[in-house]
Motif scaffolding. Structure first.
Motif, PDB file in Angstrom:
ATOM      1  N   GLY A   6     136.298  89.044 -15.993  1.00 22.30           N
ATOM      2  CA  GLY A   6     135.532  90.096 -15.344  1.00 22.30           C
ATOM      3  C   GLY A   6     136.219  90.708 -14.145  1.00 22.30           C
ATOM      4  O   GLY A   6     135.734  91.683 -13.565  1.00 22.30           O
ATOM      5  N   GLY A   7     137.365  90.151 -13.740  1.00 19.93           N
ATOM      6  CA  GLY A   7     138.092  90.693 -12.609  1.00 19.93           C
ATOM      7  C   GLY A   7     138.835  91.971 -12.980  1.00 19.93           C
ATOM      8  O   GLY A   7     138.965  92.341 -14.148  1.00 19.93           O
ATOM      9  N   LYS A   8     139.343  92.658 -11.969  1.00 20.92           N
ATOM     10  CA  LYS A   8     140.066  93.904 -12.185  1.00 20.92           C
ATOM     11  C   LYS A   8     141.567  93.625 -12.298  1.00 20.92           C
ATOM     12  O   LYS A   8     142.101  92.811 -11.557  1.00 20.92           O
ATOM     13  N   PRO A   9     142.228  94.331 -13.201  1.00 19.18           N
ATOM     14  CA  PRO A   9     143.685  94.175 -13.280  1.00 19.18           C
ATOM     15  C   PRO A   9     144.342  94.645 -11.981  1.00 19.18           C
ATOM     16  O   PRO A   9     143.837  95.537 -11.286  1.00 19.18           O
ATOM     17  N   VAL A  10     145.482  94.038 -11.673  1.00 16.99           N
ATOM     18  CA  VAL A  10     146.220  94.396 -10.460  1.00 16.99           C
ATOM     19  C   VAL A  10     147.248  95.466 -10.822  1.00 16.99           C
ATOM     20  O   VAL A  10     148.125  95.245 -11.659  1.00 16.99           O
ATOM     21  N   LEU A  11     147.139  96.647 -10.225  1.00 22.35           N
ATOM     22  CA  LEU A  11     148.039  97.755 -10.506  1.00 22.35           C
ATOM     23  C   LEU A  11     149.289  97.631  -9.639  1.00 22.35           C
ATOM     24  O   LEU A  11     149.203  97.488  -8.412  1.00 22.35           O
ATOM     25  N   ILE A  12     150.455  97.663 -10.271  1.00 16.46           N
ATOM     26  CA  ILE A  12     151.727  97.635  -9.543  1.00 16.46           C
ATOM     27  C   ILE A  12     152.065  99.072  -9.159  1.00 16.46           C
ATOM     28  O   ILE A  12     152.250  99.927 -10.034  1.00 16.46           O
ATOM     29  N   PRO A  13     152.122  99.400  -7.861  1.00 18.94           N
ATOM     30  CA  PRO A  13     152.316 100.795  -7.436  1.00 18.94           C
ATOM     31  C   PRO A  13     153.624 101.366  -7.982  1.00 18.94           C
ATOM     32  O   PRO A  13     154.649 100.684  -8.016  1.00 18.94           O
ATOM     33  N   PHE A  14     153.579 102.611  -8.412  1.00 15.93           N
ATOM     34  CA  PHE A  14     154.778 103.302  -8.872  1.00 15.93           C
ATOM     35  C   PHE A  14     155.493 103.870  -7.653  1.00 15.93           C
ATOM     36  O   PHE A  14     154.873 104.464  -6.771  1.00 15.93           O
ATOM     37  N   PRO A  15     156.826 103.697  -7.562  1.00 15.36           N
ATOM     38  CA  PRO A  15     157.539 104.135  -6.357  1.00 15.36           C
ATOM     39  C   PRO A  15     157.538 105.651  -6.201  1.00 15.36           C
ATOM     40  O   PRO A  15     157.836 106.385  -7.144  1.00 15.36           O
ATOM     41  N   THR A  16     157.214 106.097  -5.009  1.00 14.46           N
ATOM     42  CA  THR A  16     157.296 107.527  -4.690  1.00 14.46           C
ATOM     43  C   THR A  16     158.660 107.883  -4.112  1.00 14.46           C
ATOM     44  O   THR A  16     159.037 109.052  -4.102  1.00 14.46           O
ATOM     45  N   ASP A  17     159.377 106.867  -3.639  1.00 13.86           N
ATOM     46  CA  ASP A  17     160.721 107.068  -3.115  1.00 13.86           C
ATOM     47  C   ASP A  17     161.715 107.068  -4.282  1.00 13.86           C
ATOM     48  O   ASP A  17     161.730 106.152  -5.090  1.00 13.86           O
TER      49      ASP A  17
END
Length: 572
Positions: free
Chosen positions: A76-87
């Motif tokens: 029931g937990g939320k998946p952890v999103l790995i941020p996409f690099p903006t740099d």
């Protein structure tokens, strides 16, 4: 009176000789069919592994550039999103990592929603092409360099709008991973395939599309190395027959006008066996719906012009629908049996001419040996234990018996590590499933093991040392298991362990951790080197996680990749 006695006796001997010949032919024909089936099953298993490796390289390269969310630890937990690099510098680092994952590198690139573009492809040894484009209205600059941080030399300036390209628009429309149609690279002259994936911010805003493009020429190279016999073929096509790879020595496409190419269709192949096999599959598909992953063996009626055919549909939700087909003339397999049959028939005729009793004894002797070969061949196909062949002969049948025993070893074991191979493990599990009942239910767990840091050993010390590591790992796995458990090598650095009677997830995970610790021990190598590797292990339980082997393998494989991604994140 003497003539009246001799004529019926001669007639009786001729009838008996004909009976011997008929039984020998029937037994040889049965053995031929089983040999053809098992040979095609072995070839199809190898072809399936090659296709999986080819598509896996694109998928895993893409996941390095744009990782999937990490599944939640709790239900029931939320998946952890790995941020996409903006740099852009951080994005380039991911592209370099993705490009170095596999021996056959892919072209990895990212098109931003603002029109920016960054791409990297290895052109040859230590030569890379780097493309970059700024946002709206910018030019696309193409550089060549020798590696990360080396001098970049400008080669071209192009007009290029990534947001208008099919790989971008299809991924945005479908909102998930999407395979492109197979295409012909007009510059590098090979067939290719592209996997694209839309990238979103945590807010749900579209950031752009990440893509991995791979060539398919190595698939043809692999098919041409398969042991197909003098007239056998193996090939891969799209559903309409457009060729993707083939063991036949023929061009899969030809130029038409300008930069356009026409793909070869299997129905117009220069190989008559390819044409016949594809027509047989098409006839089957007119009345039957194929099940993805299921191996289909088509009937092979007797006759010199008939062929034995096997095919499997390879499908995934991202858009792949490929037919892997293998075929061989029935005469290729019949030749190994007919020599022994004809020689034995001749001996039978001589024996019958001597005495009726000797002929009858010879009949039983011959039929017993060939029937034993037929039953042994059927047991191999059914995944049953191989029966002991008490055949001590020096003729063709004795040689055929030795070939059966050698074939059993080749079909069931991996030649390098001497553990079971993929098809043998699946056949043994299916045999246990068929013999299970309500009174004697079947429970087991599957562990899908992929070695970490194994590629570094291969790259730094060579494939011989990599083979030494695989042999050591297989030996460690065998020592860590019980007698009823089984270990198999699935190809490359992947192993699968069958744990008989294990129905509790925690027990299976504790065994997996024990196995991982045993693999993690230093492995002695050449010149005093020691190799330290690790493993990612995925667990699946029967029947909780699936009722068939293919489903259980997919579940265990998925959980293994989740663990591998976690290892990579922790390594950073």
């Amino acid at each position: 009176m003497q003539r009246l006695f001799i004529l019926p006796f001669i007639f009786l001997m001729v009838c008996l000789a004909c009976t011997i010949g008929w039984f020998l032919y029937r037994a040889g024909n049965d053995a031929t069919e089983v040999l053809a089936r098992n040979a095609l099953m072995e070839v199809m298993g190898r072809v399936g592994q090659a296709i999986d490796r080819q598509t896996l390289s694109a998928r895993e390269s893409l996941r390095v550039v744009a990782p999937d969310p990490i599944p939640p630890l709790e239900i029931g937990g939320k998946p952890v999103l790995i941020p996409f690099p903006t740099d852009r510098r951080l994005l380039e680092e991911r592209l370099w990592i993705a490009n170095s994952l596999f021996e056959d590198p892919s072209y990895v690139y990212f098109g931003g929603v603002d029109g920016s573009f960054t791409g990297l492809r290895q052109e040859s040894a230590n030569v890379y092409m780097f493309s970059t484009r700024d946002g709206q209205g910018g030019k696309n600059y193409v550089y060549y360099l020798n590696g990360p941080g080396t001098e970049m030399k400008l080669r071209a300036v192009q007009e290029y709008e990534p947001r208008d390209r099919p790989w971008y628009t299809r991924a945005v429309e479908r909102k998930r991973e999407t395979w492109s149609p197979v295409f012909t690279d007009f510059r590098l002259k090979f067939l290719g395939l592209t996997l694209s994936k839309p990238v979103y911010a945590e807010s749900g805003q579209l950031l752009g599309v990440a893509t991995s493009s791979i060539g398919l020429r190595h698939l043809t190279t692999f098919l041409q190395t398969l042991p197909l016999g003098s007239n056998g073929v193996a090939f891969v096509t799209e559903m309409g027959g457009e060729m993707i790879a083939s063991s036949a020595n023929e061009a899969l496409y030809k130029p038409t006008t300008g930069s356009e190419f026409e793909r070869l269709n299997a129905s117009r192949s220069t190989s008559a066996t390819v044409q016949q096999a594809f027509m047989a599959v098409q006839e089957y598909l007119k009345t039957n719906k194929p099940v993805p992953g299921q191996l289909v063996l088509l009937a092979s009626p007797a006759g010199n012009n008939q062929i034995a055919v096997a095919f499997r549909l390879h499908h995934d939700d991202a858009g792949i629908d490929w037919l892997a087909i293998s075929a061989a003339p029935r005469s290729d397999f019949l030749g190994s049996v007919t020599g022994g049959v004809y020689q034995t028939l001749l001996l039978g005729l001589v024996a019958v001419c001597l005495t009726f009793v000797i002929g009858f004894v010879l009949l039983r002797w011959v039929l017993r040996d060939i029937r034993m070969l037929t039953l042994a061949a059927k047991s191999i196909g059914n995944g049953e234990p191989f029966p002991k062949l008490n055949i001590d002969r020096s003729d063709e049948i004795g040689q055929l018996a030795q070939s059966f025993q050698e074939m059993e070893r080749n079909l069931r074991t991996d030649r390098l590590t001497n553990v079971l191979n993929r098809d043998s493990l699946i056949a043994q599990i299916e045999f246990r499933r068929r013999n299970a009942s309500e009174a004697n239910p079947l429970h087991f767990a599957l562990l899908f093991i992929d070695l970490d840091r194994f590629k570094a050993v291969n790259d730094q010390f060579g494939h011989d040392e990599g083979d030494r590591v695989l042999i050591s790992v297989a030996s460690q796995l065998q020592r860590a298991l019980r007698r009823d458990d089984t270990v198999a090598r699935f190809g490359g650095d992947e192993f699968v362990v069958y744990l008989h009677g294990v129905s509790d997830e925690e027990i299976a995970k504790s065994i997996a951790e024990k196995i991982r610790h045993s693999i993690n021990k230093p492995i002695p190598g050449r010149d005093g080197h020691e190799y330290q590797i690790d493993a990612s292990v995925g667990v699946a339980l029967f029947p909780q996680d699936g009722l068939d082997v293919e489903t259980l393998l997919r579940v265990a494989d998925s959980r293994m990749f989740d663990q591998k991604r976690m290892h990579r994140i922790l390594a950073y």
